[in-house]
Design a protein around this motif. Structure first.
Motif, PDB file in Angstrom:
ATOM      1  N   PHE A 181      37.047  37.291  27.994  1.00 37.09           N
ATOM      2  CA  PHE A 181      36.233  38.116  28.888  1.00 37.09           C
ATOM      3  C   PHE A 181      34.951  36.927  29.660  1.00 37.09           C
ATOM      4  O   PHE A 181      34.946  37.527  31.156  1.00 37.09           O
ATOM      5  CB  PHE A 181      35.032  38.877  28.077  1.00 37.09           C
ATOM      6  N   GLN A 182      35.015  36.047  28.974  1.00 36.17           N
ATOM      7  CA  GLN A 182      33.677  35.130  29.651  1.00 36.17           C
ATOM      8  C   GLN A 182      34.451  34.444  30.080  1.00 36.17           C
ATOM      9  O   GLN A 182      34.059  33.504  31.379  1.00 36.17           O
ATOM     10  CB  GLN A 182      33.342  34.060  28.646  1.00 36.17           C
ATOM     11  N   ALA A 183      35.793  33.818  30.672  1.00 35.23           N
ATOM     12  CA  ALA A 183      36.432  33.124  31.142  1.00 35.23           C
ATOM     13  C   ALA A 183      37.117  33.670  32.675  1.00 35.23           C
ATOM     14  O   ALA A 183      37.280  33.033  33.323  1.00 35.23           O
ATOM     15  CB  ALA A 183      37.948  33.168  30.750  1.00 35.23           C
ATOM     16  N   ILE A 184      37.582  35.140  32.184  1.00 30.75           N
ATOM     17  CA  ILE A 184      37.100  35.945  33.446  1.00 30.75           C
ATOM     18  C   ILE A 184      35.925  36.180  34.574  1.00 30.75           C
ATOM     19  O   ILE A 184      36.092  36.130  35.385  1.00 30.75           O
ATOM     20  CB  ILE A 184      37.607  37.343  33.072  1.00 30.75           C
ATOM     21  N   MET A 185      34.652  36.190  33.699  1.00 26.21           N
ATOM     22  CA  MET A 185      33.960  35.929  33.900  1.00 26.21           C
ATOM     23  C   MET A 185      33.846  34.921  35.398  1.00 26.21           C
ATOM     24  O   MET A 185      32.005  35.086  36.212  1.00 26.21           O
ATOM     25  CB  MET A 185      32.355  36.050  33.367  1.00 26.21           C
ATOM     26  N   GLU A 186      33.810  33.826  34.444  1.00 21.18           N
ATOM     27  CA  GLU A 186      34.076  32.253  35.133  1.00 21.18           C
ATOM     28  C   GLU A 186      34.299  32.435  36.694  1.00 21.18           C
ATOM     29  O   GLU A 186      34.382  32.145  37.428  1.00 21.18           O
ATOM     30  CB  GLU A 186      34.083  31.208  33.625  1.00 21.18           C
ATOM     31  N   ALA A 187      35.329  32.911  36.357  1.00 24.23           N
ATOM     32  CA  ALA A 187      36.404  33.424  37.456  1.00 24.23           C
ATOM     33  C   ALA A 187      35.832  34.244  38.817  1.00 24.23           C
ATOM     34  O   ALA A 187      36.119  34.526  39.634  1.00 24.23           O
ATOM     35  CB  ALA A 187      38.020  33.782  36.987  1.00 24.23           C
ATOM     36  N   GLY A 188      34.531  34.429  38.267  1.00 23.89           N
ATOM     37  CA  GLY A 188      34.035  35.574  39.253  1.00 23.89           C
ATOM     38  C   GLY A 188      34.326  37.330  38.604  1.00 23.89           C
ATOM     39  O   GLY A 188      33.868  37.709  39.863  1.00 23.89           O
ATOM     40  N   GLY A 189      35.017  37.286  37.695  1.00 23.24           N
ATOM     41  CA  GLY A 189      34.709  38.541  37.580  1.00 23.24           C
ATOM     42  C   GLY A 189      36.014  39.431  38.130  1.00 23.24           C
ATOM     43  O   GLY A 189      37.275  38.269  38.548  1.00 23.24           O
ATOM     44  N   VAL A 199      44.718  42.917  30.047  1.00 22.86           N
ATOM     45  CA  VAL A 199      44.606  42.247  30.826  1.00 22.86           C
ATOM     46  C   VAL A 199      46.037  41.430  29.651  1.00 22.86           C
ATOM     47  O   VAL A 199      45.784  41.666  28.384  1.00 22.86           O
ATOM     48  CB  VAL A 199      43.193  41.309  30.125  1.00 22.86           C
ATOM     49  N   ARG A 200      46.386  40.437  30.451  1.00 19.43           N
ATOM     50  CA  ARG A 200      47.199  39.554  29.486  1.00 19.43           C
ATOM     51  C   ARG A 200      47.462  38.040  29.644  1.00 19.43           C
ATOM     52  O   ARG A 200      47.088  37.558  30.208  1.00 19.43           O
ATOM     53  CB  ARG A 200      49.045  39.541  30.629  1.00 19.43           C
ATOM     54  N   LEU A 201      46.760  37.561  27.927  1.00 17.66           N
ATOM     55  CA  LEU A 201      46.841  36.797  27.609  1.00 17.66           C
ATOM     56  C   LEU A 201      48.547  35.682  27.064  1.00 17.66           C
ATOM     57  O   LEU A 201      48.848  36.362  26.357  1.00 17.66           O
ATOM     58  CB  LEU A 201      46.236  36.495  26.508  1.00 17.66           C
ATOM     59  N   LEU A 216      39.610  45.440  27.941  1.00 21.22           N
ATOM     60  CA  LEU A 216      38.343  44.269  27.838  1.00 21.22           C
ATOM     61  C   LEU A 216      37.722  45.715  28.205  1.00 21.22           C
ATOM     62  O   LEU A 216      36.397  45.193  28.958  1.00 21.22           O
ATOM     63  CB  LEU A 216      38.120  42.732  28.464  1.00 21.22           C
ATOM     64  N   SER A 217      37.591  46.256  28.352  1.00 29.42           N
ATOM     65  CA  SER A 217      37.321  47.602  29.439  1.00 29.42           C
ATOM     66  C   SER A 217      35.792  48.103  28.385  1.00 29.42           C
ATOM     67  O   SER A 217      34.650  47.974  29.465  1.00 29.42           O
ATOM     68  CB  SER A 217      37.965  48.821  29.678  1.00 29.42           C
ATOM     69  N   PRO A 218      36.115  47.781  26.949  1.00 30.16           N
ATOM     70  CA  PRO A 218      34.923  48.477  26.646  1.00 30.16           C
ATOM     71  C   PRO A 218      33.946  47.499  26.499  1.00 30.16           C
ATOM     72  O   PRO A 218      32.946  47.533  26.380  1.00 30.16           O
ATOM     73  CB  PRO A 218      34.883  48.383  24.937  1.00 30.16           C
ATOM     74  N   THR A 219      34.563  45.817  26.015  1.00 30.06           N
ATOM     75  CA  THR A 219      33.013  45.008  26.575  1.00 30.06           C
ATOM     76  C   THR A 219      32.418  45.414  28.061  1.00 30.06           C
ATOM     77  O   THR A 219      31.338  45.008  28.128  1.00 30.06           O
ATOM     78  CB  THR A 219      33.993  43.379  26.564  1.00 30.06           C
TER      79      THR A 219
END
Length: 243
Positions: A181-189, A199-201, A216-219
């Motif tokens: 989740f933090q990595a996605i936010m670092e990419a601007g969300g 989300v696929r990892l 990650l929607s609950p987060t």
């Protein structure tokens, strides 16, 4: 004459080939009713056939999804308490309590090695801090009266690729434990089309690319969830919403 006409009328009325209008109406209504019943049965029969086929296809899709070997649950998921595995690019600090002149910081080279005084080149990548520290103590034992050495990580760098429906798809570098989740936010969300439910990892495990889908929607809604941490080389793909 009158009697003849009356007789003819009686013959016509009693003729087997002549059916009264009321009987025609009854027969026609009966045929229409039968056709209506037939159409209703046909409709419901087809409807139930569609329902059965839909259920069958859904069960088949679910079974295939369960049988998909690529959908895995990653084992040994890293957390903030997981022992650090040294990697090329990490900067480590070596401290010698009894011989402070040897204390120094070194960056692990691309080949995974460091060049240390008195013992030369040693492979550091792929080892935990504790195991590398114990190895150095063993290697320095013939060289020093006290081979005590403490190895700490000054900065550890690992790369993660974030792509898909995010504001700024890019390759990111982190020097501390970071969640997906933090990595996605670092990419601007996520952008206006992004979908955090699937989300696929993608992660390379023993030379094989494996993937896991995360919701990650609950987060994002502010619910308390277990953090899922990334590893070096991970690829995070955010799909577009179907609607």
């Amino acid at each position: 004459m009158k009697d003849e006409k009356r007789g003819n009328r009686r013959l016509v009325a009693r003729s087997p080939n002549c059916t009264p209008l009321s009987e025609f109406s009854t027969m026609e209504n009966g045929l229409m009713f039968k056709k209506g019943v037939g159409l209703v049965k046909c409709f419901w029969g087809r409807r139930w056939a569609v329902v059965v086929w839909s259920i069958g296809l859904s069960l088949m899709a679910l079974w295939l999804g369960c049988q998909n070997p690529k959908e895995t649950q990653f084992q040994n998921q890293p957390t903030t308490k997981t022992p650090v595995i040294l990697s090329p690019g990490d900067v480590i600090k070596l401290s010698f309590p009894t011989t402070p002149d040897l204390s120094q910081s070194q960056k692990i080279r691309a080949d995974g090695k460091v060049n240390l005084p008195l013992i030369g080149e040693v492979t550091a990548a792929g080892k935990t801090l504790l195991s590398f520290q114990n190895e150095l103590a063993r290697l320095y034992k013939p060289q020093l009266r006290s081979s005590e050495v403490v190895v700490t990580l000054e900065s550890g760098i690992f790369q993660v690729v974030v792509s898909g429906a995010v504001v700024k798809p890019q390759k990111l570098q982190f020097d501390r434990p970071t969640s997906v989740f933090q990595a996605i936010m670092e990419a601007g969300g996520v952008n206006e089309f992004g979908n955090l439910k699937k989300v696929r990892l993608i992660r390379t495990v023993n030379g094989e690319q494996q993937s896991q889908v995360l919701d990650l929607s609950p987060t994002l809604r502010g619910e308390n969830t277990q953090a899922f941490y990334v590893k070096d080389g991970d690829v995070i793909f955010v799909p577009q919403s179907p609607f």
